[in-house]
Design a protein around this motif. Structure first.
Motif, PDB file in Angstrom:
ATOM      1  N   THR A   1      42.735  37.341  45.506  1.00 47.33           N
ATOM      2  CA  THR A   1      43.487  36.308  44.789  1.00 47.33           C
ATOM      3  C   THR A   1      44.729  36.838  44.101  1.00 47.33           C
ATOM      4  O   THR A   1      45.362  36.121  43.339  1.00 47.33           O
ATOM      5  N   SER A   2      45.062  38.086  44.310  1.00 46.87           N
ATOM      6  CA  SER A   2      46.192  38.642  43.569  1.00 46.87           C
ATOM      7  C   SER A   2      46.813  39.781  44.370  1.00 46.87           C
ATOM      8  O   SER A   2      46.187  40.349  45.256  1.00 46.87           O
TER       9      SER A   2
ATOM     10  N   ARG B   1      47.656  43.450  39.991  1.00 44.97           N
ATOM     11  CA  ARG B   1      46.499  44.152  39.450  1.00 44.97           C
ATOM     12  C   ARG B   1      46.916  45.386  38.662  1.00 44.97           C
ATOM     13  O   ARG B   1      46.414  45.640  37.568  1.00 44.97           O
TER      14      ARG B   1
ATOM     15  N   TYR C   1      48.178  44.434  35.365  1.00 48.99           N
ATOM     16  CA  TYR C   1      47.038  43.998  34.537  1.00 48.99           C
ATOM     17  C   TYR C   1      46.263  45.206  34.033  1.00 48.99           C
ATOM     18  O   TYR C   1      45.934  45.315  32.852  1.00 48.99           O
TER      19      TYR C   1
ATOM     20  N   LEU D   1      35.958  47.532  36.183  1.00 47.74           N
ATOM     21  CA  LEU D   1      34.829  48.205  36.828  1.00 47.74           C
ATOM     22  C   LEU D   1      34.996  48.279  38.334  1.00 47.74           C
ATOM     23  O   LEU D   1      34.644  49.259  38.965  1.00 47.74           O
ATOM     24  N   TRP D   2      35.563  47.217  38.925  1.00 42.56           N
ATOM     25  CA  TRP D   2      35.569  47.127  40.377  1.00 42.56           C
ATOM     26  C   TRP D   2      36.361  48.220  41.067  1.00 42.56           C
ATOM     27  O   TRP D   2      36.167  48.466  42.239  1.00 42.56           O
TER      28      TRP D   2
ATOM     29  N   ASP E   1      41.832  38.345  28.597  1.00 47.01           N
ATOM     30  CA  ASP E   1      41.864  39.338  29.681  1.00 47.01           C
ATOM     31  C   ASP E   1      40.667  39.157  30.608  1.00 47.01           C
ATOM     32  O   ASP E   1      40.774  39.279  31.826  1.00 47.01           O
ATOM     33  N   VAL E   2      39.521  38.893  29.983  1.00 46.69           N
ATOM     34  CA  VAL E   2      38.327  38.662  30.802  1.00 46.69           C
ATOM     35  C   VAL E   2      38.550  37.452  31.697  1.00 46.69           C
ATOM     36  O   VAL E   2      38.280  37.497  32.903  1.00 46.69           O
TER      37      VAL E   2
ATOM     38  N   GLU F   1      41.347  36.180  32.643  1.00 48.89           N
ATOM     39  CA  GLU F   1      42.402  36.455  33.638  1.00 48.89           C
ATOM     40  C   GLU F   1      41.826  37.197  34.851  1.00 48.89           C
ATOM     41  O   GLU F   1      42.241  36.975  35.986  1.00 48.89           O
ATOM     42  N   ALA F   2      40.851  38.066  34.587  1.00 49.06           N
ATOM     43  CA  ALA F   2      40.219  38.768  35.708  1.00 49.06           C
ATOM     44  C   ALA F   2      39.631  37.775  36.700  1.00 49.06           C
ATOM     45  O   ALA F   2      39.582  38.022  37.907  1.00 49.06           O
TER      46      ALA F   2
ATOM     47  N   SER G   1      40.944  35.136  37.724  1.00 51.57           N
ATOM     48  CA  SER G   1      41.943  34.653  38.671  1.00 51.57           C
ATOM     49  C   SER G   1      42.513  35.796  39.500  1.00 51.57           C
ATOM     50  O   SER G   1      43.239  35.598  40.457  1.00 51.57           O
ATOM     51  N   LEU G   2      42.183  37.011  39.111  1.00 50.03           N
ATOM     52  CA  LEU G   2      42.737  38.204  39.759  1.00 50.03           C
ATOM     53  C   LEU G   2      41.881  38.645  40.937  1.00 50.03           C
ATOM     54  O   LEU G   2      42.355  39.194  41.918  1.00 50.03           O
ATOM     55  N   ILE G   3      40.568  38.435  40.808  1.00 49.80           N
ATOM     56  CA  ILE G   3      39.657  38.940  41.828  1.00 49.80           C
ATOM     57  C   ILE G   3      38.422  38.052  41.831  1.00 49.80           C
ATOM     58  O   ILE G   3      38.024  37.518  40.782  1.00 49.80           O
TER      59      ILE G   3
ATOM     60  N   ARG H   1      32.407  41.598  38.410  1.00 50.03           N
ATOM     61  CA  ARG H   1      33.711  41.422  37.776  1.00 50.03           C
ATOM     62  C   ARG H   1      33.553  41.722  36.283  1.00 50.03           C
ATOM     63  O   ARG H   1      33.152  40.875  35.496  1.00 50.03           O
ATOM     64  N   VAL H   2      33.838  42.974  35.951  1.00 49.55           N
ATOM     65  CA  VAL H   2      33.541  43.481  34.616  1.00 49.55           C
ATOM     66  C   VAL H   2      34.743  44.234  34.076  1.00 49.55           C
ATOM     67  O   VAL H   2      35.363  45.014  34.809  1.00 49.55           O
TER      68      VAL H   2
END
Lengths: 350, 350, 350, 350
Positions: free
Chosen positions: C5-6, C11, C14, C26-27, D55-56, D58-59, D61-63, D71-72
């Motif tokens: 999605t990005s 990333r 971010y 973490l990923w 930020d959490v 936003e993650a 929408s990022l992945i 997703r951590v």
């Protein structure tokens, strides 16, 4: 005459009536059922080896080991007649095996210990390993392990061998947990060399992947030579407890606990002239004299003991030990049962 | 006629002679002492609540709680007459406390459980905390903890309250480990609010620095409401064992073991129509019916049970349970003793 | 280019932004943090005693034992430079004490073991008892016990003595649980004769009222003479594991566990010609050769070892041992930590 | 200039020479390796939820959860940069799962806990059972159990759900004991109804034949509703520790120990106006605020905390808690590791 809300006759009639329904009034027996302190029926008693040895030997001509399965004279506590009990939880007996005899292989859920009194040439087999029995050795045959005893022919050096058997027979009778079966042959096959268990577990080491499967010690013969040496060394180092002299308990090296879950075993040294203070505990104890002479006061009894004599101290009876000459006492009791259930009490009196 | 190496008369004479020295021949009793399978003297038995309730209530007019100390009718196993035992290790009785009465505070090394049968208004106090007793609640008074029981005045809503007492009296009698003492007053001081222990230990949490000092559960009232809910939920989830129905054991949350070291306690649900398979085990078990009706086959007996009936299954006797209507059974046994000593055996028969 | 999605740039921006808030995705590191199999940074390595002995002796002229406190050359794993670690959890070093020297008394929460390599005359003192150090002896100084080392004067027979130290320093560094303090004098008072602990606890017996206070063995010197005899006897009895030869673990006789809670210790015998199969486990192990010559394949390394050489096998690296002549290996690892936490895995490969 | 027996230059040359052999002088680093008191590199730190929530999100929408697997955002201790560690042994992160997403099923030897922060609709599946996650619930996924997370579709009421993950990743990295594998499908099959584990083990009862196979709790969701009720009741009963307020630890009801062998978890209540005394201990602790506002002094830092904030207290740093309004804190640490190894120290300062 009135007793509280009812007459004595009222109550008697009531008690008789409810008895038919298997009911009984607690208040008439509460103090007996829940006593202030232990009220053992087991009494202090001693069996002098000199008094009973001839009877043990006579049993050898009366019945064969094979017919008897176990040729044993039970030491029966005078306070527990007909119950095959030396204390309320423990059984003790003197077993004789003659040269060339076999006491056939069987197993039972009752745990057994052997403490060797005299003679040479005999062995006990457990778990496929035979161990030669020497006076002073302490040997275990744990619950549900096949075991048999045998002796060399007289021509090979076999002598009549006598040992003290200690078992938890009365305890398992109360727990209704006794099972037994015979091995299909008179002796179990020997699958391991003598000393194998001791080499694996007796040196403060263990096989790398060994994990204990139950509470029984993987060592099954604790030789007198070693136990005696430990006591000797400690005494030379100055150890001397005012109540116990030098006293060690045998351990299961896989757990630090007693060699078997139902019986603790001890060996103690009392130097000549020792006058011990008085102690008492809730585990009833059977003593077997290994060496030396002395006096044991147990409750209101006084026993002058010598080698191979056996005496018993009931629960909570004061015990005081004295030695006229250097003495070694082996003893066993139901202490681990009392500890497991949170019941053990001990008192060291001044 | 010759038996092995001696005549029957020889042996009889010998036995008589050695008996005077407190010796007995093992070989004459070996099979009894070391049986193939358990030979309990305890027998299957049932006490119907309807048959005994009037007797319990009559005791209330015969003697006061204060005079009786504990106003209890002992359920005495017909196979163990005069021994105040429902199994060889356990005692059970029905205790009555009337409105306004107090059963005075004492303590003893015997462990006790209470299972509430009927009535409301009564409490048990342990360790400075009182807990109200509701039917179906399971309450413990561990070894050597002061405990007293009391009841509200009738004007405050107190009713005659009856519960089943379970104690390890026969076990401690055999172990000679019984001690008791009275509290200097009839009731112990209340130092903690009701529910305090449960709040500390009953929520799958514990005070941050708590370490168990012994084997007794820090929870002392296990309310029926909770136990019943657990069984209900599991049954709805589809749990149903072919032998046991839905059966849970009460635990000491500090160890995962039984609430007290000498007695295990269980509660089980049998749905209407349940026909259980046969099981047997070496722990003798006392059952108390909470709800419902059904049939218990125990050994060669068949008991048709209903609410508040009590029945007993001796060691190794086959037990088969069936329910005519949804039934709840509470039970207790000496299982933790047998487990601690490595003796428990169970069999689930097809 | 889009990743899910990005974009990669999105990333990166971010990641940079959140890093300022001490956050990380973490990923991007999941596979490193939660690997398929252990990825030790510790590598297989060997220190030949012949290569390092001169350096050890040179240290004796470079610094006194007193100034150094402990005159030790750390064996530092090449994969863990600057970390004073031989494995990720363990420290090892070669300690030298010259005749007449004293390594002053202190204590620390780090547990320490000593395995004696050469020389005579030195002692270690723990808990008021001194024990003479002989090559092959395994000695413990448990957590928070005062300990000091000393050596006889040369005129009394003292020789330079070298031993292998093993400690859990890296483990305690990670756990942030290190405390230390010096004894007010250079040596602690001697309050018990040499051999006292062994006499009390080393004979499969223990003082009658002894209960272990912690996980540390009450025996603190396990003499080589005894360990060697156990291995010899087992080998003569036919014991020979295809992976391990004859391998025993040292035990704490009070618990059956390892002598100290953080380190397991082993001694094994490989007969001349032995070609062991491959094994691996998650505990990284340090080996110290006592006698004999052979080959150790560890991961992709092959070490030809001889007396007093030290080598290390990291977690999950295949290990295969072979002996050109009868060989004895001492070893230690963090196995009890892994067992206590439910983490130990082992594999014996065919 | 001479230092003891050698010059500084001598020593430097020697150090350089032996370094090539992977040897290092202990005496130069002894005080660092064996410190007087713990010297954590981990520092006190706080993450305000308000600062990181965006930020959490936003993650999200990022992945995708699927691409990320988990997703951590890792909460990385400023003293341990790049190590994915919040303390030296523990990892913490904020995990987001959006409506309709699945975090695919895998297992690893690392133990994990989840503490739910916000949102509804999500579940965690362990051992074939799904449990719905509510804010304040504490959920475990023990070592080597397959687990996956999912969320309802938004149309079914699913909301973005955020929880705090706590794992022992750094500890297992040091122990080199990490293994992992993916489940062949994205979700494991559901084989048991929701609430099954809790019904079996959560009511101070357990299935009659249950014996724990390892140290992990058979309960895997400890609902906030229950934990909160226990704290409330105790507070109403007057419980209030001057250091801790009202503090309970979660237990494994099968053992009385921590829910997993490597991490202890706690929940505590601080009433409005509470000014706690100072305490310190060797287990580094991560706090997560559930409700209320207050102040935590940790070492030389002062954190003003509010709902969902996370802060960390390193080993042996003084910690002092105060509450401006009624506050609930969840926390976790490596305490059971320290206890198992005999290393835990605590101090309550006046």
């Amino acid at each position: 005459m009135a007793e509280g809300t009812s007459t004595r006759a009222d109550r008697a009639a009531y008690y008789e009536r409810i008895a038919r329904k298997n009911l009984a009034p607690l208040w008439e027996s509460l103090h007996n059922l829940v006593p202030r302190t232990p009220q053992p029926r087991c009494v202090p008693a001693m069996w002098r080896y000199n008094d009973v040895r001839a009877d043990v030997m006579e049993a050898g001509s009366l019945i064969t080991a094979e017919e008897a399965v176990r040729r044993v004279l039970i030491l029966e506590n005078p306070g527990l007649p007909g119950q095959a009990s030396i204390t309320q939880t423990l059984y003790a007996g003197l077993q004789l095996i003659l040269p060339g005899e076999i006491a056939p292989s069987h197993r039972h859920t009752q745990s057994a210990l052997r403490f060797i009194m005299e003679g040479k040439g005999a062995y006990t087999a457990v778990n496929g390993e035979r161990t030669t029995m020497h006076p002073g050795d302490f040997i275990i045959t744990p619950s549900w392990t096949y075991h048999d005893h045998g002796n060399l022919e007289a021509s090979e050096g076999g002598e009549p061998v006598v040992w003290l058997d200690g078992l938890d027979i009365p305890l398992l009778r109360m727990l209704d947990a006794g099972f037994a079966e015979n091995y299909p042959a008179s002796t179990q096959p020997v699958t391991r060399p003598e000393g194998d268990s001791y080499a694996r577990y007796g040196y403060n080491m263990a096989p790398v992947r060994y994990q204990p499967a139950n509470g029984n010690s993987p060592i099954f013969n604790y030789p007198y030579e070693r136990s005696r040496e430990a006591l000797d060394r400690l005494y030379r180092f100055g150890e001397l407890d005012a109540w116990d002299g030098v006293k060690l308990r045998y351990i299961n090296p896989a757990t630090g606990g007693s060699p078997m879950p139902t019986m603790a075993t001890f060996m103690q040294f009392l130097p000549a002239g020792f006058q011990g203070k008085t102690t008492r505990s809730t585990d009833s104890t059977v003593y077997s004299v290994v060496e030396g002479r002395g006096t044991a006061r147990v409750g209101d009894q006084e026993f002058h003991f010598g080698p191979r004599d056996v005496f018993v101290a009931p629960s909570w009876q004061p015990v005081q030990l004295a030695a006229a000459e250097d003495a070694i006492l082996f003893s066993f009791s139901d202490r681990p049962v009392q500890m497991a259930l949170g019941l053990l009490r001990e008192e060291r009196l001044e």
